[in-house]
Motif scaffolding. Sequence first.
Motif, PDB file in Angstrom:
ATOM      1  N   LYS A  50      28.616  45.640  52.212  1.00  0.00           N
ATOM      2  CA  LYS A  50      27.376  44.917  52.344  1.00  0.00           C
ATOM      3  C   LYS A  50      26.681  44.672  50.528  1.00  0.00           C
ATOM      4  CE  LYS A  50      24.067  42.738  55.059  1.00  0.00           C
ATOM      5  NZ  LYS A  50      22.932  43.218  56.331  1.00  0.00           N
ATOM      6  N   VAL A  51      26.188  45.469  50.295  1.00  0.00           N
ATOM      7  CA  VAL A  51      25.516  45.591  48.754  1.00  0.00           C
ATOM      8  C   VAL A  51      26.633  44.711  47.535  1.00  0.00           C
ATOM      9  CG1 VAL A  51      24.916  47.076  47.069  1.00  0.00           C
ATOM     10  CG2 VAL A  51      25.140  47.631  49.469  1.00  0.00           C
ATOM     11  N   PRO A  52      27.652  45.050  46.890  1.00  0.00           N
ATOM     12  CA  PRO A  52      27.958  44.173  46.462  1.00  0.00           C
ATOM     13  C   PRO A  52      28.457  42.755  46.758  1.00  0.00           C
ATOM     14  CG  PRO A  52      29.546  45.839  46.954  1.00  0.00           C
ATOM     15  CD  PRO A  52      28.732  46.249  47.364  1.00  0.00           C
ATOM     16  N   THR A  53      28.441  42.214  48.327  1.00  0.00           N
ATOM     17  CA  THR A  53      28.541  40.745  47.906  1.00  0.00           C
ATOM     18  C   THR A  53      27.741  40.859  48.408  1.00  0.00           C
ATOM     19  OG1 THR A  53      30.470  41.420  49.986  1.00  0.00           O
ATOM     20  CG2 THR A  53      28.641  39.771  50.416  1.00  0.00           C
ATOM     21  N   GLU A  54      26.385  41.019  48.634  1.00  0.00           N
ATOM     22  CA  GLU A  54      24.641  40.219  49.177  1.00  0.00           C
ATOM     23  C   GLU A  54      24.999  40.178  46.676  1.00  0.00           C
ATOM     24  OE1 GLU A  54      21.957  42.714  51.483  1.00  0.00           O
ATOM     25  OE2 GLU A  54      22.889  41.519  52.722  1.00  0.00           O
ATOM     26  N   GLU A  55      24.515  41.499  46.291  1.00  0.00           N
ATOM     27  CA  GLU A  55      24.241  40.802  44.612  1.00  0.00           C
ATOM     28  C   GLU A  55      25.602  39.697  44.201  1.00  0.00           C
ATOM     29  OE1 GLU A  55      21.938  42.145  43.207  1.00  0.00           O
ATOM     30  OE2 GLU A  55      20.913  44.208  44.808  1.00  0.00           O
ATOM     31  N   GLY A  56      26.481  39.911  44.488  1.00  0.00           N
ATOM     32  CA  GLY A  56      27.399  38.992  43.507  1.00  0.00           C
ATOM     33  C   GLY A  56      26.767  37.822  44.392  1.00  0.00           C
ATOM     34  N   LYS A  57      26.395  37.358  45.735  1.00  0.00           N
ATOM     35  CA  LYS A  57      26.007  35.870  46.099  1.00  0.00           C
ATOM     36  C   LYS A  57      24.581  35.899  45.552  1.00  0.00           C
ATOM     37  CE  LYS A  57      28.065  35.776  50.592  1.00  0.00           C
ATOM     38  NZ  LYS A  57      28.099  35.953  52.178  1.00  0.00           N
ATOM     39  N   LYS A  58      24.107  36.276  45.157  1.00  0.00           N
ATOM     40  CA  LYS A  58      22.916  35.987  44.324  1.00  0.00           C
ATOM     41  C   LYS A  58      22.783  35.787  43.125  1.00  0.00           C
ATOM     42  CE  LYS A  58      19.958  39.698  46.210  1.00  0.00           C
ATOM     43  NZ  LYS A  58      18.859  41.206  45.656  1.00  0.00           N
ATOM     44  N   LYS A  59      24.039  35.989  42.529  1.00  0.00           N
ATOM     45  CA  LYS A  59      24.362  35.518  41.108  1.00  0.00           C
ATOM     46  C   LYS A  59      25.133  34.173  40.849  1.00  0.00           C
ATOM     47  CE  LYS A  59      22.719  39.280  38.605  1.00  0.00           C
ATOM     48  NZ  LYS A  59      21.592  38.165  37.383  1.00  0.00           N
ATOM     49  N   GLY A  60      25.496  34.246  42.342  1.00  0.00           N
ATOM     50  CA  GLY A  60      26.641  32.399  42.415  1.00  0.00           C
ATOM     51  C   GLY A  60      28.151  32.882  42.552  1.00  0.00           C
ATOM     52  N   TRP A  61      28.717  34.041  43.149  1.00  0.00           N
ATOM     53  CA  TRP A  61      29.797  34.713  43.377  1.00  0.00           C
ATOM     54  C   TRP A  61      30.561  33.954  44.787  1.00  0.00           C
ATOM     55  CZ3 TRP A  61      32.963  35.910  40.210  1.00  0.00           C
ATOM     56  CH2 TRP A  61      33.090  36.928  39.208  1.00  0.00           C
ATOM     57  N   VAL A  62      31.469  33.355  45.040  1.00  0.00           N
ATOM     58  CA  VAL A  62      31.475  32.938  46.362  1.00  0.00           C
ATOM     59  C   VAL A  62      32.403  34.637  46.594  1.00  0.00           C
ATOM     60  CG1 VAL A  62      32.850  31.373  47.737  1.00  0.00           C
ATOM     61  CG2 VAL A  62      31.705  30.429  45.994  1.00  0.00           C
ATOM     62  N   VAL A  63      31.430  35.087  47.523  1.00  0.00           N
ATOM     63  CA  VAL A  63      32.864  35.780  48.277  1.00  0.00           C
ATOM     64  C   VAL A  63      33.739  35.853  49.419  1.00  0.00           C
ATOM     65  CG1 VAL A  63      32.419  38.973  48.717  1.00  0.00           C
ATOM     66  CG2 VAL A  63      30.781  37.381  47.406  1.00  0.00           C
ATOM     67  N   LYS A  78      45.101  43.194  54.361  1.00  0.00           N
ATOM     68  CA  LYS A  78      43.081  41.599  54.435  1.00  0.00           C
ATOM     69  C   LYS A  78      42.510  43.186  52.836  1.00  0.00           C
ATOM     70  CE  LYS A  78      41.795  42.051  58.140  1.00  0.00           C
ATOM     71  NZ  LYS A  78      41.535  42.016  59.685  1.00  0.00           N
ATOM     72  N   PRO A  79      42.682  42.290  52.279  1.00  0.00           N
ATOM     73  CA  PRO A  79      41.591  43.231  50.964  1.00  0.00           C
ATOM     74  C   PRO A  79      40.294  43.090  51.481  1.00  0.00           C
ATOM     75  CG  PRO A  79      42.907  41.210  49.279  1.00  0.00           C
ATOM     76  CD  PRO A  79      43.238  41.743  51.031  1.00  0.00           C
ATOM     77  N   ASP A  80      38.828  43.402  51.510  1.00  0.00           N
ATOM     78  CA  ASP A  80      37.766  43.768  51.833  1.00  0.00           C
ATOM     79  C   ASP A  80      36.987  42.674  51.713  1.00  0.00           C
ATOM     80  OD1 ASP A  80      38.128  46.054  52.833  1.00  0.00           O
ATOM     81  OD2 ASP A  80      37.422  47.267  51.713  1.00  0.00           O
ATOM     82  N   LEU A  81      37.011  42.208  49.670  1.00  0.00           N
ATOM     83  CA  LEU A  81      36.163  41.217  49.477  1.00  0.00           C
ATOM     84  C   LEU A  81      37.296  40.766  48.484  1.00  0.00           C
ATOM     85  CD1 LEU A  81      33.372  43.910  49.017  1.00  0.00           C
ATOM     86  CD2 LEU A  81      33.561  41.569  50.955  1.00  0.00           C
ATOM     87  N   VAL A  82      36.892  39.713  48.315  1.00  0.00           N
ATOM     88  CA  VAL A  82      37.665  38.367  46.968  1.00  0.00           C
ATOM     89  C   VAL A  82      36.180  38.142  47.018  1.00  0.00           C
ATOM     90  CG1 VAL A  82      38.977  36.323  46.197  1.00  0.00           C
ATOM     91  CG2 VAL A  82      40.063  38.572  48.341  1.00  0.00           C
ATOM     92  N   PHE A  83      35.481  37.712  45.019  1.00  0.00           N
ATOM     93  CA  PHE A  83      34.936  36.989  44.522  1.00  0.00           C
ATOM     94  C   PHE A  83      35.340  35.572  43.424  1.00  0.00           C
ATOM     95  CE2 PHE A  83      33.104  41.761  45.320  1.00  0.00           C
ATOM     96  CZ  PHE A  83      31.763  41.538  45.387  1.00  0.00           C
ATOM     97  N   VAL A  84      34.552  35.345  43.615  1.00  0.00           N
ATOM     98  CA  VAL A  84      35.465  33.740  43.196  1.00  0.00           C
ATOM     99  C   VAL A  84      34.020  32.891  42.493  1.00  0.00           C
ATOM    100  CG1 VAL A  84      36.967  31.822  43.403  1.00  0.00           C
ATOM    101  CG2 VAL A  84      37.530  32.891  44.951  1.00  0.00           C
ATOM    102  N   PRO A  88      37.481  35.589  35.865  1.00  0.00           N
ATOM    103  CA  PRO A  88      38.748  36.194  36.948  1.00  0.00           C
ATOM    104  C   PRO A  88      38.684  35.829  38.117  1.00  0.00           C
ATOM    105  CG  PRO A  88      38.059  37.828  35.982  1.00  0.00           C
ATOM    106  CD  PRO A  88      37.737  37.040  35.019  1.00  0.00           C
ATOM    107  N   ALA A  89      38.864  35.994  38.880  1.00  0.00           N
ATOM    108  CA  ALA A  89      39.020  36.544  40.294  1.00  0.00           C
ATOM    109  C   ALA A  89      38.605  37.897  40.771  1.00  0.00           C
ATOM    110  CB  ALA A  89      39.909  35.768  41.964  1.00  0.00           C
ATOM    111  N   PHE A  90      38.096  38.520  41.655  1.00  0.00           N
ATOM    112  CA  PHE A  90      38.086  39.642  41.882  1.00  0.00           C
ATOM    113  C   PHE A  90      38.337  40.362  43.256  1.00  0.00           C
ATOM    114  CE2 PHE A  90      35.319  39.747  38.293  1.00  0.00           C
ATOM    115  CZ  PHE A  90      36.027  40.798  37.290  1.00  0.00           C
TER     116      PHE A  90
END
Length: 194
Positions: A50-63, A78-84, A88-90
């Motif tokens: 949840k921590v990197p997800t919330e921080e990524g969303k604050k920076k405009g990433w779609v998770v 099923k990977p846990d998270l994909v940052f777009v 690159p996508a992570f």
Amino acid sequence: MREFLSRGRKDKYTKTCRHCQADSETCPHIIGNCPRMQDARIKRHNHIGKVPTEEGKKKGWVVLQEPRTRDTNEELPKPDLVFVKDDPAFVVDVTVRYETTKTAGGAAAEKVNKYSRLRKEIQHLTNAKEVVFMGFPTGSGGKWHQGNFGLLGALGLSKPTQEKSARSLSSIALVSSVDIVHVFASKSRDCTVL
């Protein structure tokens, strides 16, 4: 722990797990393998993710969380998270490991190897030309893997925010692991972590 209590007294004490009877009752077993604690481990895992997800969303990433993908063998990893956001996508997979069983770098590499076969599927899913696969290991005793700063930096977090996130994630891993051991050893039938 039964394994500790049975040292030198194997004829008087059993060292098998009191809940699953499958392994020696050790901290690594309780924190990482005992089926009775599976729900608590999932909660810990999701809390850390949840921590990197919330921080990524604050920076405009779609998770994308646990996207359903199909590899060339028709398996459904099923990977846990994909940052777009941009290329690159992570693709990030969170793991919590007992510190003595594997190195954090080895755990991260294991996750990269597990999901790198999904490159084409992730490119199709995200429309990204480049995909970077990352393991995101944290030690159950709170040990922080320095490689995790690579993801936090790529998401655009400032150095102070990265440090704050690292402290928070290490604390979550440690406290929830202690809670898992406490709940395991309690007489309660309810094995959930508060």
